[in-house]
Design an enzyme around this catalytic site. Sequence first.
Site, PDB file in Angstrom:
ATOM      1  N   CYS A  38     -13.725 -12.048   1.439  1.00  0.00           N
ATOM      2  CA  CYS A  38     -13.803 -10.669   0.930  1.00  0.00           C
ATOM      3  C   CYS A  38     -14.279 -10.652  -0.519  1.00  0.00           C
ATOM      4  O   CYS A  38     -13.578 -11.148  -1.415  1.00  0.00           O
ATOM      5  CB  CYS A  38     -12.443 -10.009   1.066  1.00  0.00           C
ATOM      6  SG  CYS A  38     -12.274  -8.448   0.178  1.00  0.00           S
ATOM      7  N   CYS A  64     -11.992  -8.727  -2.908  1.00  0.00           N
ATOM      8  CA  CYS A  64     -10.789  -9.510  -3.240  1.00  0.00           C
ATOM      9  C   CYS A  64     -11.072 -10.474  -4.384  1.00  0.00           C
ATOM     10  O   CYS A  64     -10.245 -10.636  -5.300  1.00  0.00           O
ATOM     11  CB  CYS A  64     -10.312 -10.291  -2.015  1.00  0.00           C
ATOM     12  SG  CYS A  64      -9.893  -9.269  -0.576  1.00  0.00           S
TER      13      CYS A  64
END
Length: 222
Positions: free
Chosen positions: A58, A61
Amino acid sequence: MNRSSALIFILGLCATVSAYSEDSRVVILTDDNFEHDTQAATGQTSGIWFVKFWAPWCGHCKRLAPLWDELAEELLEEGIILAQLDITQHPVTYSRFSDEAVKGFPTLLLFAERKMFKFKGARDKENLLAFARGEYRKVPEEQIMEVPAEVTAFQKMLAQAGNIPVWFNNKVVGLKDDWDKYTEDSPPLRYAGYGGVFFLLTALACWPLLIGAPTQPPSKRD
């Protein structure tokens, strides 16, 4: 301080340090320590926990990581603990929260007052600090959720079995989410699949007992 007391102190210090990520005050949560540390469903007496559910692939993230470390250092002095859980490594806890709360990544959940509050604002320092320091009480009702119960042994086994490949509809599926998707219109088939996995794992675990010790040939009589 005698030797035994010093040893206990050092071991306790090492155990505390090992819970944090390297060079960070962010607590690393796992399937093994999530409920024990956060007490999310068992009283929440260990403080306010602000948890990031993330995945290594991600991009959002990864961009949040430096700020999350910075916030962890600042908020720890106020009794607010920042933590993170890698959903790819800890499927049991992920499955516990994926039905209602964790739908994308990163998902930020704050556990306080025996509830969990989902952060949906801009992921900048000002907004995150305000949310953790009390703004979570002002979020809309749909962002306030009951904490799911602690995972049962059966649910844990299903989650851990999620990577067993299954041939279905001319495609190999492995994760529980995939199986749920392909059996969405047929709940009986879905739970039959769960039952099959449970039976297989139980049979494998009990196989040594089913076989039993080798029988001895009857002794010859004179």
